[in-house]
Structure formats: C-alpha cells, structure tokens
Design a protein around this motif. Structure first.
Motif, PDB file in Angstrom:
ATOM      1  N   ILE A  60      29.463  16.671   5.504  1.00 15.60           N
ATOM      2  CA  ILE A  60      28.275  16.657   5.925  1.00 15.60           C
ATOM      3  C   ILE A  60      27.083  15.731   5.547  1.00 15.60           C
ATOM      4  O   ILE A  60      27.503  14.924   4.810  1.00 15.60           O
ATOM      5  N   GLU A  61      26.075  15.628   6.366  1.00 16.09           N
ATOM      6  CA  GLU A  61      25.164  14.632   5.844  1.00 16.09           C
ATOM      7  C   GLU A  61      24.323  15.038   4.405  1.00 16.09           C
ATOM      8  O   GLU A  61      24.142  15.966   4.217  1.00 16.09           O
ATOM      9  N   ALA A  62      24.117  13.922   3.934  1.00 18.42           N
ATOM     10  CA  ALA A  62      23.483  13.834   2.478  1.00 18.42           C
ATOM     11  C   ALA A  62      22.197  14.853   2.619  1.00 18.42           C
ATOM     12  O   ALA A  62      21.794  15.545   1.579  1.00 18.42           O
ATOM     13  N   VAL A  63      21.310  14.436   3.601  1.00 23.74           N
ATOM     14  CA  VAL A  63      20.240  15.487   3.919  1.00 23.74           C
ATOM     15  C   VAL A  63      20.431  17.013   3.872  1.00 23.74           C
ATOM     16  O   VAL A  63      19.782  17.712   3.172  1.00 23.74           O
ATOM     17  N   THR A  64      21.438  17.203   4.717  1.00 22.75           N
ATOM     18  CA  THR A  64      21.777  18.850   4.948  1.00 22.75           C
ATOM     19  C   THR A  64      22.223  19.157   3.602  1.00 22.75           C
ATOM     20  O   THR A  64      21.828  20.132   2.890  1.00 22.75           O
ATOM     21  N   LEU A  65      23.201  18.635   2.868  1.00 28.47           N
ATOM     22  CA  LEU A  65      23.503  18.940   1.572  1.00 28.47           C
ATOM     23  C   LEU A  65      22.316  19.099   0.408  1.00 28.47           C
ATOM     24  O   LEU A  65      22.265  20.029  -0.214  1.00 28.47           O
ATOM     25  N   GLY A  66      21.305  18.213   0.498  1.00 32.73           N
ATOM     26  CA  GLY A  66      20.219  18.104  -0.308  1.00 32.73           C
ATOM     27  C   GLY A  66      19.320  19.479  -0.110  1.00 32.73           C
ATOM     28  O   GLY A  66      18.982  20.052  -1.057  1.00 32.73           O
ATOM     29  N   ARG A  67      19.211  20.029   1.267  1.00 37.73           N
ATOM     30  CA  ARG A  67      18.562  21.250   1.438  1.00 37.73           C
ATOM     31  C   ARG A  67      19.467  22.407   0.650  1.00 37.73           C
ATOM     32  O   ARG A  67      18.694  23.283   0.244  1.00 37.73           O
ATOM     33  N   ILE A  68      20.607  22.277   0.671  1.00 32.85           N
ATOM     34  CA  ILE A  68      21.578  23.561   0.229  1.00 32.85           C
ATOM     35  C   ILE A  68      21.308  23.337  -1.237  1.00 32.85           C
ATOM     36  O   ILE A  68      21.167  24.469  -1.855  1.00 32.85           O
ATOM     37  N   VAL A  69      21.550  22.190  -1.755  1.00 35.59           N
ATOM     38  CA  VAL A  69      21.330  22.045  -3.264  1.00 35.59           C
ATOM     39  C   VAL A  69      19.972  22.706  -3.714  1.00 35.59           C
ATOM     40  O   VAL A  69      19.909  23.171  -4.735  1.00 35.59           O
ATOM     41  N   ASP A  70      18.915  22.279  -2.840  1.00 38.71           N
ATOM     42  CA  ASP A  70      17.585  22.666  -3.011  1.00 38.71           C
ATOM     43  C   ASP A  70      17.485  24.189  -3.344  1.00 38.71           C
ATOM     44  O   ASP A  70      17.081  24.773  -4.276  1.00 38.71           O
ATOM     45  N   LYS A  71      18.355  24.965  -2.541  1.00 32.89           N
ATOM     46  CA  LYS A  71      18.370  26.383  -2.453  1.00 32.89           C
ATOM     47  C   LYS A  71      18.962  27.027  -3.673  1.00 32.89           C
ATOM     48  O   LYS A  71      18.651  27.927  -4.491  1.00 32.89           O
ATOM     49  N   LEU A  72      20.156  26.382  -3.948  1.00 34.63           N
ATOM     50  CA  LEU A  72      21.184  26.769  -4.880  1.00 34.63           C
ATOM     51  C   LEU A  72      20.280  26.517  -6.303  1.00 34.63           C
ATOM     52  O   LEU A  72      20.357  27.319  -7.195  1.00 34.63           O
ATOM     53  N   GLU A  73      19.644  25.486  -6.370  1.00 34.61           N
ATOM     54  CA  GLU A  73      18.930  25.081  -7.517  1.00 34.61           C
ATOM     55  C   GLU A  73      17.740  25.927  -7.947  1.00 34.61           C
ATOM     56  O   GLU A  73      17.824  26.583  -9.045  1.00 34.61           O
ATOM     57  N   THR A  74      16.953  26.718  -6.548  1.00 29.58           N
ATOM     58  CA  THR A  74      16.190  27.299  -6.802  1.00 29.58           C
ATOM     59  C   THR A  74      16.538  28.905  -7.190  1.00 29.58           C
ATOM     60  O   THR A  74      15.869  29.686  -8.112  1.00 29.58           O
ATOM     61  N   GLN A  75      17.788  29.112  -7.050  1.00 30.42           N
ATOM     62  CA  GLN A  75      18.366  30.417  -7.367  1.00 30.42           C
ATOM     63  C   GLN A  75      19.142  30.344  -8.793  1.00 30.42           C
ATOM     64  O   GLN A  75      19.752  31.231  -9.300  1.00 30.42           O
ATOM     65  N   GLY A  76      19.001  29.115  -9.433  1.00 33.19           N
ATOM     66  CA  GLY A  76      19.672  28.824 -10.719  1.00 33.19           C
ATOM     67  C   GLY A  76      20.902  28.586 -10.838  1.00 33.19           C
ATOM     68  O   GLY A  76      21.621  29.051 -11.919  1.00 33.19           O
ATOM     69  N   LEU A  77      21.488  28.340  -9.846  1.00 37.60           N
ATOM     70  CA  LEU A  77      23.153  28.153  -9.572  1.00 37.60           C
ATOM     71  C   LEU A  77      23.416  26.745  -9.869  1.00 37.60           C
ATOM     72  O   LEU A  77      24.811  26.504 -10.387  1.00 37.60           O
ATOM     73  N   VAL A  78      22.726  26.089  -9.601  1.00 41.49           N
ATOM     74  CA  VAL A  78      23.107  24.463  -9.597  1.00 41.49           C
ATOM     75  C   VAL A  78      22.007  23.818 -10.361  1.00 41.49           C
ATOM     76  O   VAL A  78      20.738  24.032 -10.079  1.00 41.49           O
ATOM     77  N   GLU A  79      22.332  22.751 -11.025  1.00 36.01           N
ATOM     78  CA  GLU A  79      21.207  21.801 -11.749  1.00 36.01           C
ATOM     79  C   GLU A  79      21.632  20.298 -11.229  1.00 36.01           C
ATOM     80  O   GLU A  79      22.511  19.873 -11.237  1.00 36.01           O
ATOM     81  N   ARG A  80      20.592  19.646 -11.015  1.00 33.52           N
ATOM     82  CA  ARG A  80      20.688  18.281 -11.049  1.00 33.52           C
ATOM     83  C   ARG A  80      20.158  17.442 -12.021  1.00 33.52           C
ATOM     84  O   ARG A  80      19.272  17.913 -12.730  1.00 33.52           O
ATOM     85  N   LEU A  81      21.273  16.541 -12.571  1.00 34.02           N
ATOM     86  CA  LEU A  81      20.856  15.741 -13.629  1.00 34.02           C
ATOM     87  C   LEU A  81      20.700  14.229 -13.736  1.00 34.02           C
ATOM     88  O   LEU A  81      21.403  14.039 -12.399  1.00 34.02           O
ATOM     89  N   PRO A  82      20.005  13.355 -14.215  1.00 30.43           N
ATOM     90  CA  PRO A  82      19.765  12.219 -13.869  1.00 30.43           C
ATOM     91  C   PRO A  82      21.197  11.286 -13.951  1.00 30.43           C
ATOM     92  O   PRO A  82      22.070  11.770 -14.890  1.00 30.43           O
ATOM     93  N   HIS A  83      21.619  10.619 -13.094  1.00 32.09           N
ATOM     94  CA  HIS A  83      22.704   9.811 -13.316  1.00 32.09           C
ATOM     95  C   HIS A  83      22.568   8.846 -14.421  1.00 32.09           C
ATOM     96  O   HIS A  83      21.575   8.070 -14.756  1.00 32.09           O
TER      97      HIS A  83
END
Length: 156
Positions: A60-83
């Motif tokens: 999938i496109e990175a932008v599409t994944l970004g939106r999905i990850v945004d929602k999962l992060e809001t729900q407290g299921l995923v976290e983004r950490l600095p590389h």
C-alpha cells in the motif's frame, strides 16, 4: 480442463476476496477495520520496521499506511519511535494494549479459516498450503527477472 472452468488467477482472486469479506463479517463490532487488523498482524511479525518498509510489505502507499497508523496510535495500539539513525524516519512498535487485539484477530482468523476449510481434510489442507507456497516462490522468482529477458530466453 473444461473451457468454462475458472482459471487459477480468477479462482485465487475470488477465494481471497471472499476470505476478506467473511473475515470482515466475523470481525464486525470488534472495533477495528480489516486494514487496521492487517497492519497489526504484519507489525507483530516485523516489530521495529519503519513505515516505508511496512507499506512495502503490505503493498500500500506510505500515505495510506500513515493514516492507518495514526488511527492505531490514537487507539493506543501502535507507537512511533524516532529511528536511531535517520531523523526523518519513524520505527513502529506495538504497545502492550495491542497484544489482546492480536489474540482476538487470530481467533477471528481461525474462525474464518475454519469456515473456508469445511469438508477439506487435514492432508488436503497441507497439500493446498504447500502448493500455494510453491506458487508464491515460483512467482517471486519470476518477478525478479525482467519480462523481456524471459521472452528472449524462451525464444532463444
């Protein structure tokens, strides 16, 4: 094979589509979309991957994944950490709250697979899985060779 028999590609496509549809029906009311479930499942197998790499795995496109990850992060299921080596990149991790959700998606997947495999023996199931794995491997190898090279090799 009869002229009206379904082709391998159409049959695989139809089965995959129906599996997705049935999974969505089974998962209705579970709080996540199929795309969100899919991201969680792939991320559980690839913890610490960056968003671009996960988007590539999911095709999938990175932008599409970004939106999905945004929602999962809001729900407290995923976290983004600095590389650690690239300030522009984020690596993805599941949170502890994602573990029960993953257990639920696995149960839903088991139910859906069970429905799909009604009347199929265990031996036939293993044969099907082995055959599909071989098809996947064959096609992955074929995709590594440019088509023009393949055509020349077969005519040479």
């Amino acid at each position: 094979m009869e002229a009206n028999s379904p082709t391998l590609g159409f049959l695989l496509h139809d089965v995959a589509r129906l599996l997705r549809r049935r999974f969505e029906q089974n998962a209705r009311g579970a709080g996540l979309t199929r795309s969100q479930w899919q991201v969680l499942a792939y991320l559980s197998q690839n913890e610490g991957i960056n968003q671009t790499g996960l988007a590539d795995l999911l095709e999938i496109e990175a932008v599409t994944l970004g939106r999905i990850v945004d929602k999962l992060e809001t729900q407290g299921l995923v976290e983004r950490l600095p590389h650690p080596a690239d300030r522009r990149s984020w690596i993805l991790h599941l949170t502890p709250a994602a573990r029960p959700a993953l257990a639920q998606v696995r149960r839903l997947g088991d139910i859906t697979r069970g429905e799909a495999l009604v009347g199929v023996s265990e031996a036939d199931t293993w044969s099907l899985l082995n055959t599909l794995q071989l098809l996947k491997s064959n096609l992955a190898q074929a995709c590594e060779v440019p088509v023009c090279t393949q055509k020349r090799a077969s005519h040479g």
